[in-house]
Scaffold this active site. Structure first.
Site, mmCIF file in Angstrom:
data_model
loop_
_atom_site.group_PDB
_atom_site.id
_atom_site.type_symbol
_atom_site.label_atom_id
_atom_site.label_comp_id
_atom_site.label_asym_id
_atom_site.label_seq_id
_atom_site.Cartn_x
_atom_site.Cartn_y
_atom_site.Cartn_z
ATOM 1 N N ASP A 2 0.259 -1.375 0.190
ATOM 2 C CA ASP A 2 -0.057 0.208 -0.245
ATOM 3 C C ASP A 2 0.890 0.761 0.403
ATOM 4 O O ASP A 2 2.233 1.198 1.232
ATOM 5 C CB ASP A 2 -1.082 0.378 1.011
ATOM 6 C CG ASP A 2 -1.858 -0.803 1.296
ATOM 7 O OD1 ASP A 2 -2.818 -1.179 0.001
ATOM 8 O OD2 ASP A 2 -1.946 -2.036 2.455
ATOM 9 N N GLY A 3 0.301 1.768 -0.324
ATOM 10 C CA GLY A 3 0.847 3.414 -0.689
ATOM 11 C C GLY A 3 1.694 4.526 -1.780
ATOM 12 O O GLY A 3 2.252 4.965 -1.854
ATOM 13 N N HIS A 19 2.801 3.374 -8.685
ATOM 14 C CA HIS A 19 2.920 1.755 -8.964
ATOM 15 C C HIS A 19 4.682 1.672 -10.005
ATOM 16 O O HIS A 19 4.888 0.701 -9.315
ATOM 17 C CB HIS A 19 1.278 1.796 -9.478
ATOM 18 C CG HIS A 19 0.202 1.962 -9.630
ATOM 19 N ND1 HIS A 19 0.050 1.009 -8.051
ATOM 20 C CD2 HIS A 19 -1.028 2.305 -9.677
ATOM 21 C CE1 HIS A 19 -0.894 1.508 -7.751
ATOM 22 N NE2 HIS A 19 -1.264 1.919 -8.675
ATOM 23 N N SER A 47 -5.925 -7.012 -5.957
ATOM 24 C CA SER A 47 -6.469 -8.340 -5.542
ATOM 25 C C SER A 47 -7.620 -7.850 -6.549
ATOM 26 O O SER A 47 -7.815 -7.109 -7.265
ATOM 27 C CB SER A 47 -7.426 -6.955 -4.033
ATOM 28 O OG SER A 47 -7.812 -6.454 -4.612
ATOM 29 N N ARG A 53 -10.999 -0.220 -9.371
ATOM 30 C CA ARG A 53 -10.436 0.988 -9.968
ATOM 31 C C ARG A 53 -10.744 0.890 -11.746
ATOM 32 O O ARG A 53 -10.967 0.545 -12.006
ATOM 33 C CB ARG A 53 -9.195 0.411 -10.207
ATOM 34 C CG ARG A 53 -8.473 0.653 -8.472
ATOM 35 C CD ARG A 53 -7.201 0.304 -7.810
ATOM 36 N NE ARG A 53 -7.247 0.532 -6.699
ATOM 37 C CZ ARG A 53 -5.925 0.434 -5.650
ATOM 38 N NH1 ARG A 53 -5.095 0.572 -6.551
ATOM 39 N NH2 ARG A 53 -6.375 0.034 -4.321
ATOM 40 N N LEU A 113 14.397 -18.599 -2.846
ATOM 41 C CA LEU A 113 13.486 -18.520 -1.903
ATOM 42 C C LEU A 113 12.027 -18.295 -3.788
ATOM 43 O O LEU A 113 12.007 -18.420 -5.201
ATOM 44 C CB LEU A 113 13.889 -16.403 -2.661
ATOM 45 C CG LEU A 113 12.605 -15.983 -2.521
ATOM 46 C CD1 LEU A 113 11.899 -16.115 -1.347
ATOM 47 C CD2 LEU A 113 12.459 -14.043 -2.576
ATOM 48 N N ARG A 159 -5.637 -4.191 7.960
ATOM 49 C CA ARG A 159 -6.426 -4.520 8.369
ATOM 50 C C ARG A 159 -6.200 -6.055 6.352
ATOM 51 O O ARG A 159 -5.026 -5.794 5.858
ATOM 52 C CB ARG A 159 -8.225 -4.332 7.520
ATOM 53 C CG ARG A 159 -7.795 -3.831 6.196
ATOM 54 C CD ARG A 159 -9.123 -2.998 5.429
ATOM 55 N NE ARG A 159 -8.966 -1.441 5.169
ATOM 56 C CZ ARG A 159 -8.084 -0.482 5.046
ATOM 57 N NH1 ARG A 159 -7.698 -1.406 3.662
ATOM 58 N NH2 ARG A 159 -7.661 0.901 5.091
ATOM 59 N N GLU A 172 1.905 -13.373 13.041
ATOM 60 C CA GLU A 172 2.292 -12.080 13.192
ATOM 61 C C GLU A 172 1.898 -11.121 12.498
ATOM 62 O O GLU A 172 2.562 -11.064 10.993
ATOM 63 C CB GLU A 172 3.924 -12.225 13.559
ATOM 64 C CG GLU A 172 4.001 -13.654 14.804
ATOM 65 C CD GLU A 172 3.031 -13.269 16.186
ATOM 66 O OE1 GLU A 172 2.992 -12.331 16.543
ATOM 67 O OE2 GLU A 172 3.289 -14.304 16.172
#
Ligand code: FPP
Length: 212
Positions: A2-3, A19, A47, A53, A113, A159, A172
């Site tokens: 986000d952001g 972006h 998402s 959007r 990874l 959230r 966590e």
């Protein structure tokens, strides 16, 4: 992640510029995750609700995924990064599908990874689909993916937003006000440091060790 939008707005730039900068943060974070020995990194890139959007923003994001799949795959392969894309594929631009398949195939042997990009992803939908096939928790886990140890949420959001709901049962959480385009190795180190200070009991009682 986000952001991006806020990062761009703060600089009087279009959201797409945020972006683009976010895609640079993806590259930095993947490199940092490798260096820090992270085994699986899942990034929430788009998402299923993001289809709401404006079309131009959606197109800019799809272009960045396309570019990432073309430009980064050879390096992923060389560095032992296995790339997977999770989420629905039937609504993505048709030309993205062969790029995703080829990226997944050419990096499938990577064992340093596991990088998972969530694109057109809804955890509720993933759970519904898995529940049609699975009978046990283990089978659900095998269909959905590994349990999450640490969930990082940037830009002050706190959230889950339909993300890895099953997999986060004992995750966590690390919240930071930092905007995603500013995220870097130090940010990831701080999140992991925070995680390492947590006591994970998984519902059990942990008895302190008696003094020697
Ligand atoms: C959410 O924050 C971010 C997204 C919906 C897009 C994330 C995409 C990228 C980081 C770039 C491309 C990714 C890859 C894998 C190449 P927001 O942009 O809605 O931010 P805001 O809350 O400040 O408006």
């Amino acid at each position: 992640m986000d952001g991006n939008g806020r990062w761009a707005t703060a600089r009087s730039l279009p959201r797409a510029a945020g972006h683009r900068q976010g895609a640079q943060a993806v590259r930095r974070t993947v490199t940092a995750a490798c260096r820090l020995g992270v085994s699986t990194l899942t990034l929430y890139a788009f998402s299923s609700d993001n289809w709401k959007r404006p079309g131009a923003e959606v197109s800019a994001l799809m272009m960045l995924f396309r570019r990432y799949l073309v430009q980064e795959i050879e390096q992923c392969r060389r560095e032992g990064i296995r790339l997977s894309v999770i989420g629905r594929r039937d609504r993505l631009p048709a030309d993205l599908i062969p790029l995703i398949e080829s990226a997944e195939q050419s990096t499938s042997a990577g064992n340093r990874l596991h990088l998972r990009l969530a694109v057109d992803y809804s955890s509720r939908d993933a759970i519904l689909a898995a529940a049609e096939k699975a009978r046990t928790r283990e089978e659900m886990g095998a269909l959905l993916g590994p349990d999450v140890d640490l969930l990082i949420r940037t830009a002050g959001e706190q959230r889950l937003s339909d993300y890895l709901l099953w997999e986060c049962a004992y995750a966590e959480f690390h919240f930071t006000g930092q905007l995603w385009p500013d995220f870097n190795q130090a940010s990831l180190e701080a999140a992991i440091g925070d995680f390492q200070n947590r006591v994970r009991r998984f519902g059990a009682v942990i008895h302190p060790k008696p003094a020697a």
